[in-house]
Write a protein that holds these residues in place. Structure first.
Motif, PDB file in Angstrom:
ATOM      1  N   GLN A 103      16.504  -3.483 -12.166  1.00  0.00           N
ATOM      2  CA  GLN A 103      15.295  -4.214 -11.789  1.00  0.00           C
ATOM      3  C   GLN A 103      15.627  -5.611 -11.289  1.00  0.00           C
ATOM      4  N   LEU A 104      16.583  -6.285 -11.961  1.00  0.00           N
ATOM      5  CA  LEU A 104      16.966  -7.636 -11.545  1.00  0.00           C
ATOM      6  C   LEU A 104      17.618  -7.625 -10.176  1.00  0.00           C
ATOM      7  N   LEU A 105      18.485  -6.648  -9.906  1.00  0.00           N
ATOM      8  CA  LEU A 105      19.130  -6.561  -8.589  1.00  0.00           C
ATOM      9  C   LEU A 105      18.089  -6.369  -7.485  1.00  0.00           C
ATOM     10  N   GLN A 106      17.102  -5.545  -7.735  1.00  0.00           N
ATOM     11  CA  GLN A 106      16.047  -5.314  -6.747  1.00  0.00           C
ATOM     12  C   GLN A 106      15.242  -6.588  -6.497  1.00  0.00           C
ATOM     13  N   LEU A 107      14.925  -7.310  -7.567  1.00  0.00           N
ATOM     14  CA  LEU A 107      14.172  -8.569  -7.416  1.00  0.00           C
ATOM     15  C   LEU A 107      14.993  -9.625  -6.684  1.00  0.00           C
ATOM     16  N   ARG A 152      14.912  -8.757  -3.062  1.00  0.00           N
ATOM     17  CA  ARG A 152      13.577  -9.001  -2.515  1.00  0.00           C
ATOM     18  C   ARG A 152      13.346 -10.489  -2.291  1.00  0.00           C
ATOM     19  N   ASP A 153      13.685 -11.322  -3.285  1.00  0.00           N
ATOM     20  CA  ASP A 153      13.459 -12.760  -3.157  1.00  0.00           C
ATOM     21  C   ASP A 153      14.389 -13.394  -2.133  1.00  0.00           C
ATOM     22  N   LYS A 154      15.575 -12.817  -1.970  1.00  0.00           N
ATOM     23  CA  LYS A 154      16.509 -13.361  -0.976  1.00  0.00           C
ATOM     24  C   LYS A 154      15.914 -13.353   0.427  1.00  0.00           C
ATOM     25  N   HIS A 155      15.137 -12.320   0.744  1.00  0.00           N
ATOM     26  CA  HIS A 155      14.573 -12.180   2.082  1.00  0.00           C
ATOM     27  C   HIS A 155      13.090 -12.531   2.114  1.00  0.00           C
ATOM     28  N   SER A 156      12.613 -13.207   1.053  1.00  0.00           N
ATOM     29  CA  SER A 156      11.200 -13.576   0.998  1.00  0.00           C
ATOM     30  C   SER A 156      10.985 -14.949   1.628  1.00  0.00           C
ATOM     31  N   SER A 209       7.365 -15.619 -10.386  1.00  0.00           N
ATOM     32  CA  SER A 209       8.248 -15.799 -11.545  1.00  0.00           C
ATOM     33  C   SER A 209       8.776 -14.483 -12.108  1.00  0.00           C
ATOM     34  N   GLU A 210       8.635 -13.405 -11.400  1.00  0.00           N
ATOM     35  CA  GLU A 210       9.045 -12.105 -11.926  1.00  0.00           C
ATOM     36  C   GLU A 210      10.544 -12.051 -12.179  1.00  0.00           C
ATOM     37  N   GLN A 211      11.328 -12.615 -11.247  1.00  0.00           N
ATOM     38  CA  GLN A 211      12.785 -12.612 -11.438  1.00  0.00           C
ATOM     39  C   GLN A 211      13.172 -13.439 -12.658  1.00  0.00           C
ATOM     40  N   LEU A 212      12.544 -14.591 -12.846  1.00  0.00           N
ATOM     41  CA  LEU A 212      12.836 -15.451 -13.987  1.00  0.00           C
ATOM     42  C   LEU A 212      12.457 -14.763 -15.294  1.00  0.00           C
ATOM     43  N   GLN A 213      11.331 -14.107 -15.330  1.00  0.00           N
ATOM     44  CA  GLN A 213      10.907 -13.389 -16.527  1.00  0.00           C
ATOM     45  C   GLN A 213      11.886 -12.257 -16.869  1.00  0.00           C
ATOM     46  N   THR A 214      12.366 -11.580 -15.827  1.00  0.00           N
ATOM     47  CA  THR A 214      13.336 -10.508 -16.057  1.00  0.00           C
ATOM     48  C   THR A 214      14.639 -11.052 -16.613  1.00  0.00           C
ATOM     49  N   VAL A 215      15.077 -12.197 -16.103  1.00  0.00           N
ATOM     50  CA  VAL A 215      16.299 -12.829 -16.614  1.00  0.00           C
ATOM     51  C   VAL A 215      16.144 -13.168 -18.092  1.00  0.00           C
ATOM     52  N   ARG A 216      14.999 -13.696 -18.466  1.00  0.00           N
ATOM     53  CA  ARG A 216      14.775 -14.070 -19.867  1.00  0.00           C
ATOM     54  C   ARG A 216      14.699 -12.839 -20.766  1.00  0.00           C
ATOM     55  N   ILE A 217      14.119 -11.767 -20.283  1.00  0.00           N
ATOM     56  CA  ILE A 217      14.085 -10.525 -21.055  1.00  0.00           C
ATOM     57  C   ILE A 217      15.499  -9.984 -21.247  1.00  0.00           C
TER      58      ILE A 217
END
Length: 291
Positions: free
Chosen positions: A51-55, A58-62, A86-94
């Motif tokens: 999930q983190l790799l996908q985010l 996605r954010d790299k090209h956003s 903040s989805e990527q940040l939330q995933t990192v914290r999880i």
């Protein structure tokens, strides 16, 4: 002053017995459950990693806010809530929390797996204590009452059990002395003399430091006799061929003694054996030159 009341049957009395007799500190290892827990944590982390790799891609090209530099600057990733992304940040914290659980579980499992299995003799003694009316009196009635064995026999000491007894890793001779020879001594001689009796269990007990002292004395005597005996025999033999055979024989005896009487590692045994063999060879050479 009134003495404190005796522990009641069940867990309190069993705990007092284990405290007085460390060799009885035998518990379930729960190997399958521990491994299952690790597998579940591992599976969760695999999904979170994907999930983190996908985010990240996605954010790299956003084009939203500073999403494109989240992977390059932690500051902007930490402020991603301001961009509403903040989805990527939330995933990192999880992942951070889940990784801590996983790493802690791995370290704990590694420690548990290195704990020794209980000795068969210690498990049998504990089972006997649990079943006798004057001792444990089958005090446990829950699902855990058969952990140490059923109605007919104690559990196999090589199954899902562990021991907290620090003396479990003793050498072969110490284990044999405490489990076999001491029992034989008690049956033949020791039971005829008054011994200290554990009031809680009614079992005759021998002080550990005295047993260890006896074992140490025997070990020291054997360690002293083998080199002296080897030199004395080699001195009395004149044939070189027989001497070489005796060197090999005494070296094997010395190696076996180290293995049985001590807890020396393989490297230490090799080093000591080489030194002992060298001493014999030097003695033969010196005597041959003198002759």
């Amino acid at each position: 002053m009134n003495s404190s009341p005796a522990a009641v049957e069940g867990y309190p009395k069993l705990a007092c017995h284990m405290d007085a007799h460390p060799e009885s500190s035998i518990y379930r290892r729960f190997g399958s459950l521990n491994h299952r827990n690790l597998l579940y944590l591992q599976a969760e982390l695999v999904h979170l990693e994907t999930q983190l790799l996908q985010l990240e891609h996605r954010d790299k090209h956003s084009q939203v806010g500073s999403s494109s530099i989240y992977s390059k600057d932690w500051y902007w990733l930490s402020c991603s809530a301001e961009d509403g992304n903040s989805e990527q940040l939330q995933t990192v914290r999880i992942i951070r929390k889940k990784l801590k659980q996983y790493n802690d579980a791995v370290i704990q499992q590694s420690t548990i797996q290195n704990l020794p299995y209980p000795r068969a003799h210690a498990l049998k003694v504990l089972w006997e204590w649990l079943r006798r009316p004057s001792m444990g009196n089958r005090g446990l009635v829950g699902l855990d009452h058969q952990i140490w064995g059923g109605e007919d026999s104690p559990a196999n000491h090589n199954i899902d059990l562990l021991s907290l007894d620090a003396t479990k890793n003793a050498d072969v001779f110490s284990n044999w002395f405490s489990e076999k020879l001491l029992v034989f001594y008690h049956i033949v001689i020791g039971s005829r003399f008054q011994r200290r009796v554990d009031i809680e269990s009614g079992v005759c007990s021998y002080q550990g430091h005295i047993i260890h002292r006896c074992i140490s004395c025997i070990t020291v005597v054997v360690a002293s006799l083998i080199p002296v005996l080897a030199i004395a025999v080699l001195f009395c033999v004149s044939s070189m061929k027989i001497r070489l055979l005796l060197v090999a024989l005494f070296t094997v005896i010395f190696t076996m003694s180290l293995t049985i009487l001590t807890s020396a590692k393989k490297a230490e045994i090799f080093a000591a054996t080489s030194t002992f063999a060298a001493v014999q060879v030097v003695f033969i050479s010196t005597q041959q030159l003198s002759g």
